[in-house]
Design a protein around this motif. Structure first.
Motif, mmCIF file in Angstrom:
data_model
loop_
_atom_site.group_PDB
_atom_site.id
_atom_site.type_symbol
_atom_site.label_atom_id
_atom_site.label_comp_id
_atom_site.label_asym_id
_atom_site.label_seq_id
_atom_site.Cartn_x
_atom_site.Cartn_y
_atom_site.Cartn_z
ATOM 1 N N GLU A 152 0.832 -1.205 0.000
ATOM 2 C CA GLU A 152 0.000 0.000 0.000
ATOM 3 C C GLU A 152 0.864 1.252 0.000
ATOM 4 O OE1 GLU A 152 -4.011 -1.594 2.249
ATOM 5 O OE2 GLU A 152 -2.586 -0.382 3.361
ATOM 6 N N ALA A 153 1.892 1.245 0.830
ATOM 7 C CA ALA A 153 2.806 2.383 0.847
ATOM 8 C C ALA A 153 3.487 2.543 -0.507
ATOM 9 C CB ALA A 153 3.854 2.199 1.946
ATOM 10 N N GLU A 154 3.835 1.431 -1.120
ATOM 11 C CA GLU A 154 4.492 1.479 -2.425
ATOM 12 C C GLU A 154 3.560 2.065 -3.480
ATOM 13 O OE1 GLU A 154 7.172 -1.481 -5.266
ATOM 14 O OE2 GLU A 154 6.232 -2.239 -3.445
ATOM 15 N N ASP A 155 2.270 1.768 -3.346
ATOM 16 C CA ASP A 155 1.293 2.246 -4.319
ATOM 17 C C ASP A 155 0.864 3.683 -4.050
ATOM 18 O OD1 ASP A 155 -0.636 1.995 -6.457
ATOM 19 O OD2 ASP A 155 -2.165 1.849 -4.907
ATOM 20 N N MET A 156 0.755 4.068 -2.764
ATOM 21 C CA MET A 156 0.091 5.319 -2.399
ATOM 22 C C MET A 156 1.033 6.476 -2.086
ATOM 23 S SD MET A 156 -3.192 4.700 -2.417
ATOM 24 C CE MET A 156 -3.699 6.161 -1.533
ATOM 25 N N ALA A 157 2.136 6.188 -1.413
ATOM 26 C CA ALA A 157 2.904 7.251 -0.768
ATOM 27 C C ALA A 157 3.754 8.059 -1.737
ATOM 28 C CB ALA A 157 3.794 6.660 0.317
ATOM 29 N N ASP A 158 3.932 9.345 -1.398
ATOM 30 C CA ASP A 158 4.890 10.196 -2.102
ATOM 31 C C ASP A 158 6.277 10.039 -1.491
ATOM 32 O OD1 ASP A 158 2.916 11.533 -3.803
ATOM 33 O OD2 ASP A 158 2.201 12.402 -1.938
ATOM 34 N N ARG A 159 6.301 9.956 -0.144
ATOM 35 C CA ARG A 159 7.574 9.767 0.559
ATOM 36 C C ARG A 159 7.410 8.660 1.601
ATOM 37 N NH1 ARG A 159 10.494 14.318 3.313
ATOM 38 N NH2 ARG A 159 8.428 14.964 4.043
ATOM 39 N N ILE A 160 8.550 8.050 1.935
ATOM 40 C CA ILE A 160 8.584 6.932 2.876
ATOM 41 C C ILE A 160 9.519 7.295 4.027
ATOM 42 C CG2 ILE A 160 9.169 4.495 3.195
ATOM 43 C CD1 ILE A 160 6.970 4.723 1.185
ATOM 44 N N GLY A 161 9.077 7.036 5.259
ATOM 45 C CA GLY A 161 9.941 7.129 6.421
ATOM 46 C C GLY A 161 10.026 5.763 7.075
ATOM 47 N N VAL A 162 11.211 5.346 7.493
ATOM 48 C CA VAL A 162 11.382 4.054 8.163
ATOM 49 C C VAL A 162 11.898 4.312 9.566
ATOM 50 C CG1 VAL A 162 12.552 1.820 8.150
ATOM 51 C CG2 VAL A 162 11.857 2.874 5.984
ATOM 52 N N ILE A 163 11.177 3.796 10.569
ATOM 53 C CA ILE A 163 11.537 3.978 11.964
ATOM 54 C C ILE A 163 11.781 2.609 12.588
ATOM 55 C CG2 ILE A 163 9.118 4.003 12.747
ATOM 56 C CD1 ILE A 163 9.941 6.087 14.844
ATOM 57 N N ASN A 164 12.807 2.507 13.427
ATOM 58 C CA ASN A 164 13.128 1.250 14.093
ATOM 59 C C ASN A 164 13.820 1.544 15.408
ATOM 60 O OD1 ASN A 164 13.186 -1.557 14.339
ATOM 61 N ND2 ASN A 164 15.204 -1.718 13.390
ATOM 62 N N HIS A 165 13.367 0.897 16.482
ATOM 63 C CA HIS A 165 13.920 1.103 17.814
ATOM 64 C C HIS A 165 13.950 2.591 18.192
ATOM 65 C CE1 HIS A 165 15.006 -3.085 18.370
ATOM 66 N NE2 HIS A 165 15.615 -3.085 17.192
ATOM 67 N N GLY A 166 12.882 3.313 17.805
ATOM 68 C CA GLY A 166 12.756 4.712 18.190
ATOM 69 C C GLY A 166 13.610 5.674 17.394
ATOM 70 N N GLU A 167 14.299 5.187 16.374
ATOM 71 C CA GLU A 167 15.158 6.045 15.551
ATOM 72 C C GLU A 167 14.635 6.071 14.121
ATOM 73 O OE1 GLU A 167 19.596 5.802 17.225
ATOM 74 O OE2 GLU A 167 18.822 3.850 16.605
ATOM 75 N N LEU A 168 14.653 7.248 13.518
ATOM 76 C CA LEU A 168 14.240 7.388 12.125
ATOM 77 C C LEU A 168 15.440 7.028 11.255
ATOM 78 C CD1 LEU A 168 11.555 8.239 10.855
ATOM 79 C CD2 LEU A 168 12.464 10.547 10.637
ATOM 80 N N ILE A 169 15.348 5.864 10.611
ATOM 81 C CA ILE A 169 16.478 5.359 9.824
ATOM 82 C C ILE A 169 16.672 6.190 8.568
ATOM 83 C CG2 ILE A 169 17.381 3.378 8.563
ATOM 84 C CD1 ILE A 169 15.782 1.581 10.424
ATOM 85 N N LEU A 170 15.568 6.505 7.901
ATOM 86 C CA LEU A 170 15.668 7.330 6.692
ATOM 87 C C LEU A 170 14.312 7.925 6.362
ATOM 88 C CD1 LEU A 170 14.245 5.792 4.059
ATOM 89 C CD2 LEU A 170 16.288 4.406 4.157
ATOM 90 N N VAL A 171 14.346 9.016 5.607
ATOM 91 C CA VAL A 171 13.162 9.618 5.003
ATOM 92 C C VAL A 171 13.545 9.939 3.570
ATOM 93 C CG1 VAL A 171 11.551 11.553 5.003
ATOM 94 C CG2 VAL A 171 12.342 10.601 7.181
ATOM 95 N N GLU A 172 12.776 9.427 2.628
ATOM 96 C CA GLU A 172 13.189 9.556 1.226
ATOM 97 C C GLU A 172 11.958 9.556 0.329
ATOM 98 O OE1 GLU A 172 15.776 10.637 -0.779
ATOM 99 O OE2 GLU A 172 17.073 9.139 0.187
ATOM 100 N N ASP A 173 12.057 10.289 -0.797
ATOM 101 C CA ASP A 173 11.029 10.155 -1.827
ATOM 102 C C ASP A 173 10.972 8.698 -2.258
ATOM 103 O OD1 ASP A 173 10.343 12.818 -1.885
ATOM 104 O OD2 ASP A 173 11.746 13.326 -3.483
ATOM 105 N N LYS A 174 9.763 8.207 -2.477
ATOM 106 C CA LYS A 174 9.608 6.782 -2.784
ATOM 107 C C LYS A 174 10.416 6.390 -4.013
ATOM 108 C CE LYS A 174 5.866 5.507 -4.757
ATOM 109 N NZ LYS A 174 4.423 5.287 -4.970
ATOM 110 N N ALA A 175 10.317 7.167 -5.073
ATOM 111 C CA ALA A 175 11.021 6.822 -6.310
ATOM 112 C C ALA A 175 12.530 6.815 -6.096
ATOM 113 C CB ALA A 175 10.643 7.803 -7.414
ATOM 114 N N THR A 176 13.027 7.799 -5.339
ATOM 115 C CA THR A 176 14.466 7.875 -5.055
ATOM 116 C C THR A 176 14.907 6.688 -4.218
ATOM 117 O OG1 THR A 176 14.328 10.285 -5.114
ATOM 118 C CG2 THR A 176 16.288 9.334 -4.111
ATOM 119 N N LEU A 177 14.094 6.333 -3.222
ATOM 120 C CA LEU A 177 14.416 5.193 -2.362
ATOM 121 C C LEU A 177 14.503 3.907 -3.168
ATOM 122 C CD1 LEU A 177 14.738 4.009 0.512
ATOM 123 C CD2 LEU A 177 12.252 3.801 0.600
ATOM 124 N N MET A 178 13.535 3.703 -4.043
ATOM 125 C CA MET A 178 13.539 2.495 -4.866
ATOM 126 C C MET A 178 14.757 2.462 -5.786
ATOM 127 S SD MET A 178 10.652 0.888 -4.047
ATOM 128 C CE MET A 178 10.195 -0.176 -5.401
#
Length: 312
Positions: A196-222
């Motif tokens: 769903e995120a792959e289909d819908m989102a403009d940008r993606i943020g990934v959080i793990n253990h309370g830390e934001l690992i990355l924030v990136e435009d979906k196309a750039t991330l892919m």
């Protein structure tokens, strides 16, 4: 244009000593769909709860549409709609009464026409006089969305909005999210359904253990983190990869009938042409080939695994 959500150095430590958030910095653009991904316990719901004024932060600042969520909390909260994972109150109220009440909580003047539109968009209009306790799980989830939209927020948070709902509701919900974005509403969602995120989102943020690992435009991330692979179905069985091909990043399947070549999508030269020439020189024939690329789910799993390895 300033971000509609501006989070600076946000931390949250509970009385038990557990640190749920560690120095989060996040800026969300006006009018985008932002997907926040992370495993269970990563801090997604804690972050949303702080922005929405449900949980107090230990330190840091949050601005919602330019308003500080602590010092200007009434203005900040009036800009935000939250769709939580569960509806725990209003069981004996009708759909119409609870949506109307939600609008009144924010001091909005009555607007039956707007509320009717919201209910019709969510296929709830024929249930407007039904008690919430009598609704199915999917219908209750629709009521949650209607309550969040009742005061016409500029920012909408969807916390696991499609967990446990049927395919029809999921489809309806994403159509509604697209319409909201077209009308200028900023949508922030957490989801375990990464497709769903792959289909819908403009940008993606990934959080793990309370830390934001990355924030990136979906196309750039892919493009940056995705891998492309060329799979070759061989004519004849191989026991091992020949020495003449040892300088290529190749993997041989267990049955010896498939070679997989992984290459960088950003490189000027993929190396495929040279590989095919080398295969010919080695006398290795193939009967079929196809290429594939990483999905967002594979990228997400890889990022979380790298985080675990780094912590270890």
């Amino acid at each position: 244009m300033p971000p509609v959500i501006d989070v600076r150095n946000l931390t949250k430590t509970y009385a038990s000593g557990y640190q749920a958030l560690k120095g989060i910095d996040l800026q969300i653009r006006r009018g985008e769909i932002f997907a926040l991904l992370g495993p269970n316990g990563a801090g997604k719901t804690t972050l949303i709860s702080i922005i929405c004024g449900i949980v107090n932060a230990s330190s840091g600042t949050v601005l919602a549409d330019g308003h500080d969520i602590v010092h200007e909390y009434r203005l900040a909260r009036s800009k935000i709609g939250l769709v939580p994972q569960e509806l725990s109150t209003d069981a004996f109220e009708s759909v119409w009464a609870t949506v109307k009440f939600s609008r009144g909580l924010f001091g909005k003047a009555p607007d039956p026409a707007y509320l009717e539109k919201v209910l019709r968009d969510l296929s709830l209009w024929d249930k407007k006089d039904s008690k919430i306790m009598a609704l199915s799980g999917g219908m209750k989830r629709r009521v949650l969305i209607a309550k969040a939209l009742a005061h016409e927020p500029q920012i909408l948070f969807l916390d696991e909005p499609t967990a446990g709902v049927d395919v029809e509701l999921r489809h309806d919900m994403w159509q509604m999210v697209r319409r909201l974005r077209e009308n200028g509403t900023t949508v922030i969602l957490t989801t375990h359904y990464i497709e769903e995120a792959e289909d819908m989102a403009d940008r993606i943020g990934v959080i793990n253990h309370g830390e934001l690992i990355l924030v990136e435009d979906k196309a750039t991330l892919m493009r940056k983190l995705g891998k492309k692979q060329l799979t070759l179905q061989l004519q004849s069985h191989l026991d091992k990869i020949p020495e003449g091909l040892s300088d290529y990043p190749l993997e041989l399947s267990e049955d010896g009938t498939t070679l997989v070549y992984t290459f960088d999508v950003q490189a000027q030269e993929t190396g495929i042409a040279a590989l095919l020439r080398r295969l010919h020189e080695q006398g290795i024939d193939f009967r079929d080939l196809h290429s594939s690329e990483s999905s967002l789910e594979e990228i997400f799993v890889s990022l979380v695994r790298q985080g675990r390895e780094a912590r270890a």
